[in-house]
Scaffold this motif. Structure first.
Motif, PDB file in Angstrom:
ATOM      1  N   VAL A   1       0.851  -1.183   0.000  1.00 10.68           N
ATOM      2  CA  VAL A   1       0.000   0.000   0.000  1.00 10.68           C
ATOM      3  C   VAL A   1       0.888   1.235   0.000  1.00 10.68           C
ATOM      4  O   VAL A   1       1.952   1.254   0.629  1.00 10.68           O
ATOM      5  N   CYS A   2       0.462   2.231  -0.744  1.00  7.19           N
ATOM      6  CA  CYS A   2       1.188   3.496  -0.819  1.00  7.19           C
ATOM      7  C   CYS A   2       0.236   4.616  -0.414  1.00  7.19           C
ATOM      8  O   CYS A   2      -0.884   4.704  -0.921  1.00  7.19           O
ATOM      9  N   PHE A   3       0.684   5.447   0.509  1.00  9.39           N
ATOM     10  CA  PHE A   3      -0.080   6.619   0.936  1.00  9.39           C
ATOM     11  C   PHE A   3       0.539   7.874   0.314  1.00  9.39           C
ATOM     12  O   PHE A   3       1.753   7.941   0.110  1.00  9.39           O
ATOM     13  N   VAL A   4      -0.305   8.841   0.046  1.00 11.78           N
ATOM     14  CA  VAL A   4       0.153  10.167  -0.361  1.00 11.78           C
ATOM     15  C   VAL A   4      -0.299  11.116   0.735  1.00 11.78           C
ATOM     16  O   VAL A   4      -1.500  11.329   0.919  1.00 11.78           O
ATOM     17  N   VAL A   5       0.662  11.665   1.494  1.00  8.66           N
ATOM     18  CA  VAL A   5       0.299  12.372   2.728  1.00  8.66           C
ATOM     19  C   VAL A   5       0.788  13.818   2.701  1.00  8.66           C
ATOM     20  O   VAL A   5       1.793  14.151   2.070  1.00  8.66           O
ATOM     21  N   GLY A   6       0.052  14.647   3.422  1.00  8.46           N
ATOM     22  CA  GLY A   6       0.428  16.041   3.612  1.00  8.46           C
ATOM     23  C   GLY A   6       0.204  16.891   2.377  1.00  8.46           C
ATOM     24  O   GLY A   6      -0.074  16.402   1.284  1.00  8.46           O
TER      25      GLY A   6
ATOM     26  N   VAL B   1      -3.295   5.949  -1.488  1.00 14.33           N
ATOM     27  CA  VAL B   1      -4.376   6.364  -0.592  1.00 14.33           C
ATOM     28  C   VAL B   1      -4.019   7.768  -0.117  1.00 14.33           C
ATOM     29  O   VAL B   1      -2.982   7.958   0.529  1.00 14.33           O
ATOM     30  N   VAL B   2      -4.828   8.737  -0.461  1.00 18.65           N
ATOM     31  CA  VAL B   2      -4.512  10.132  -0.169  1.00 18.65           C
ATOM     32  C   VAL B   2      -4.992  10.496   1.230  1.00 18.65           C
ATOM     33  O   VAL B   2      -6.166  10.346   1.553  1.00 18.65           O
ATOM     34  N   LEU B   3      -4.051  10.959   2.068  1.00 17.36           N
ATOM     35  CA  LEU B   3      -4.350  11.474   3.408  1.00 17.36           C
ATOM     36  C   LEU B   3      -3.706  12.856   3.496  1.00 17.36           C
ATOM     37  O   LEU B   3      -2.622  13.020   4.065  1.00 17.36           O
ATOM     38  N   SER B   4      -4.369  13.841   2.938  1.00 12.97           N
ATOM     39  CA  SER B   4      -3.739  15.144   2.761  1.00 12.97           C
ATOM     40  C   SER B   4      -3.706  15.993   4.026  1.00 12.97           C
ATOM     41  O   SER B   4      -2.967  16.972   4.100  1.00 12.97           O
ATOM     42  N   THR B   5      -4.503  15.621   5.048  1.00 12.61           N
ATOM     43  CA  THR B   5      -4.587  16.487   6.227  1.00 12.61           C
ATOM     44  C   THR B   5      -3.538  16.176   7.284  1.00 12.61           C
ATOM     45  O   THR B   5      -3.383  16.946   8.237  1.00 12.61           O
ATOM     46  N   VAL B   6      -2.818  15.071   7.146  1.00  9.66           N
ATOM     47  CA  VAL B   6      -1.803  14.724   8.138  1.00  9.66           C
ATOM     48  C   VAL B   6      -0.426  14.981   7.542  1.00  9.66           C
ATOM     49  O   VAL B   6      -0.120  14.502   6.449  1.00  9.66           O
ATOM     50  N   PRO B   7       0.425  15.768   8.225  1.00  8.87           N
ATOM     51  CA  PRO B   7       1.771  16.021   7.703  1.00  8.87           C
ATOM     52  C   PRO B   7       2.580  14.726   7.624  1.00  8.87           C
ATOM     53  O   PRO B   7       2.376  13.800   8.414  1.00  8.87           O
ATOM     54  N   ALA B   8       3.515  14.693   6.689  1.00  8.17           N
ATOM     55  CA  ALA B   8       4.298  13.477   6.460  1.00  8.17           C
ATOM     56  C   ALA B   8       5.061  13.060   7.716  1.00  8.17           C
ATOM     57  O   ALA B   8       5.105  11.871   8.055  1.00  8.17           O
ATOM     58  N   GLU B   9       5.669  14.012   8.418  1.00  2.00           N
ATOM     59  CA  GLU B   9       6.459  13.666   9.601  1.00  2.00           C
ATOM     60  C   GLU B   9       5.576  13.016  10.670  1.00  2.00           C
ATOM     61  O   GLU B   9       5.978  12.035  11.310  1.00  2.00           O
ATOM     62  N   ALA B  10       4.370  13.545  10.862  1.00  2.00           N
ATOM     63  CA  ALA B  10       3.462  12.975  11.856  1.00  2.00           C
ATOM     64  C   ALA B  10       2.991  11.591  11.427  1.00  2.00           C
ATOM     65  O   ALA B  10       2.884  10.675  12.254  1.00  2.00           O
ATOM     66  N   PHE B  11       2.717  11.416  10.140  1.00  2.00           N
ATOM     67  CA  PHE B  11       2.253  10.114   9.660  1.00  2.00           C
ATOM     68  C   PHE B  11       3.348   9.058   9.818  1.00  2.00           C
ATOM     69  O   PHE B  11       3.071   7.914  10.199  1.00  2.00           O
ATOM     70  N   LEU B  12       4.583   9.429   9.547  1.00  2.00           N
ATOM     71  CA  LEU B  12       5.692   8.481   9.724  1.00  2.00           C
ATOM     72  C   LEU B  12       5.859   8.101  11.194  1.00  2.00           C
ATOM     73  O   LEU B  12       6.209   6.963  11.512  1.00  2.00           O
ATOM     74  N   ALA B  13       5.601   9.047  12.099  1.00  2.00           N
ATOM     75  CA  ALA B  13       5.659   8.735  13.525  1.00  2.00           C
ATOM     76  C   ALA B  13       4.563   7.740  13.906  1.00  2.00           C
ATOM     77  O   ALA B  13       4.794   6.821  14.707  1.00  2.00           O
ATOM     78  N   VAL B  14       3.380   7.908  13.323  1.00  2.00           N
ATOM     79  CA  VAL B  14       2.291   6.961  13.567  1.00  2.00           C
ATOM     80  C   VAL B  14       2.687   5.574  13.079  1.00  2.00           C
ATOM     81  O   VAL B  14       2.493   4.568  13.781  1.00  2.00           O
ATOM     82  N   LEU B  15       3.272   5.494  11.887  1.00  2.00           N
ATOM     83  CA  LEU B  15       3.709   4.197  11.367  1.00  2.00           C
ATOM     84  C   LEU B  15       4.780   3.572  12.258  1.00  2.00           C
ATOM     85  O   LEU B  15       4.754   2.368  12.519  1.00  2.00           O
ATOM     86  N   GLU B  16       5.715   4.391  12.725  1.00  2.00           N
ATOM     87  CA  GLU B  16       6.762   3.877  13.611  1.00  2.00           C
ATOM     88  C   GLU B  16       6.144   3.238  14.851  1.00  2.00           C
ATOM     89  O   GLU B  16       6.568   2.164  15.288  1.00  2.00           O
ATOM     90  N   PHE B  17       5.127   3.886  15.406  1.00  2.00           N
ATOM     91  CA  PHE B  17       4.466   3.328  16.581  1.00  2.00           C
ATOM     92  C   PHE B  17       3.731   2.033  16.237  1.00  2.00           C
ATOM     93  O   PHE B  17       3.799   1.056  16.987  1.00  2.00           O
TER      94      PHE B  17
END
Length: 247
Positions: A31-36, A72-88
């Motif tokens: 899966v590929c996300f497009v974020v921020g 999967v487009v998640l434009s409202t979450v910044p990339a740095e925050a989304f990567l932190a969520v994935l890390e968790f």
């Protein structure tokens, strides 16, 4: 009667390191996300996200089929925050930073990650200062985080001189930047513009962009997030043109 087995544990550090290497790793990802607003590509693994988070289980169970990763487009979450969520989600641990913890906290609340939310709240309390407290209070009020709201108010009361010595425009700037003025009706936007002439807290360019959204009856691609409704916003008649796909 067969004796019950005994659960033994290997080293958790090597296990965590191995899983951390999969965060945003295109190898074996499905899966590929497009974020921020920067539309950064982030790669992940559906089975892991789905078993760790109900939000992703619902999202990925309906959006994607097997085969090649689909954005999967998640434009409202910044990339740095989304990567932190994935890390968790991958390692059950996360490295938090003062400059981005509120964005991670926002994502944790929206994705229903209670444990990550608590970790973020603990971190915010530890690093709370006059620079962070106003933005933290806004997040607390927005998401109904009572303990954080009380902590912020107590901090402001205890450090009122340091907080109030800062220019009001400077204190308000982080909040003002997030205002979605395009969601206002034209009459409301006109009234706000008039008031802003008397008390200039909002940059003129931000008001101009809001009028542009109304004039073009669509959001500008660069400022798309500020032209779309936040989750929970009550729809209004003039909102119908703001969620059109960008071209």
């Amino acid at each position: 009667m067969e004796n019950p087995g005994l659960v033994v544990h290997g080293q958790t550090s090597s296990f965590s390191t191995a899983l951390r290497s999969l965060v945003n790793n295109p190898q074996y990802s499905d899966v590929c996300f497009v974020v921020g607003q920067e539309r950064q590509e982030v790669f992940a693994h559906r089975c892991l996200l789905a078993c760790r988070c109900n939000f992703f289980q619902r999202l990925l169970g309906t959006e994607l089929g097997p085969g090649v990763p689909s954005p999967v487009v998640l434009s409202t979450v910044p990339a740095e925050a989304f990567l932190a969520v994935l890390e968790f989600l991958y390692t059950n641990s996360v490295k938090l930073h003062r400059h981005s913890v509120l964005e991670v906290l926002t994502a944790a609340v929206e994705y229903g990650l209670e444990e990550l939310r608590e970790l973020c709240l603990e971190f915010v309390v530890k690093v709370l200062d006059v620079e962070l407290v106003c933005e933290a209070l806004q997040v607390a009020v927005t998401f109904g985080l009572g303990p954080l709201q009380e902590r912020c108010i107590a901090f402001i009361e205890a450090h009122s001189q340091a907080v109030l010595e800062r220019p009001v425009a400077e204190v308000a700037a982080p909040v003002v930047r997030e205002l979605r003025l395009a969601l206002l009706a034209p009459a409301e936007l006109s009234a706000l513009e008039e008031q802003n002439r008397r008390e200039p807290f909002i940059p003129v360019e931000q008001i101009v962009e809001a009028w542009k959204c109304h004039a073009l009856r669509r959001g500008d691609a660069a400022l798309g997030a500020l032209c779309r409704r936040r989750r929970g916003t009550l729809p209004r008649e003039h909102h119908r043109f703001l969620d059109l796909p960008f071209k």
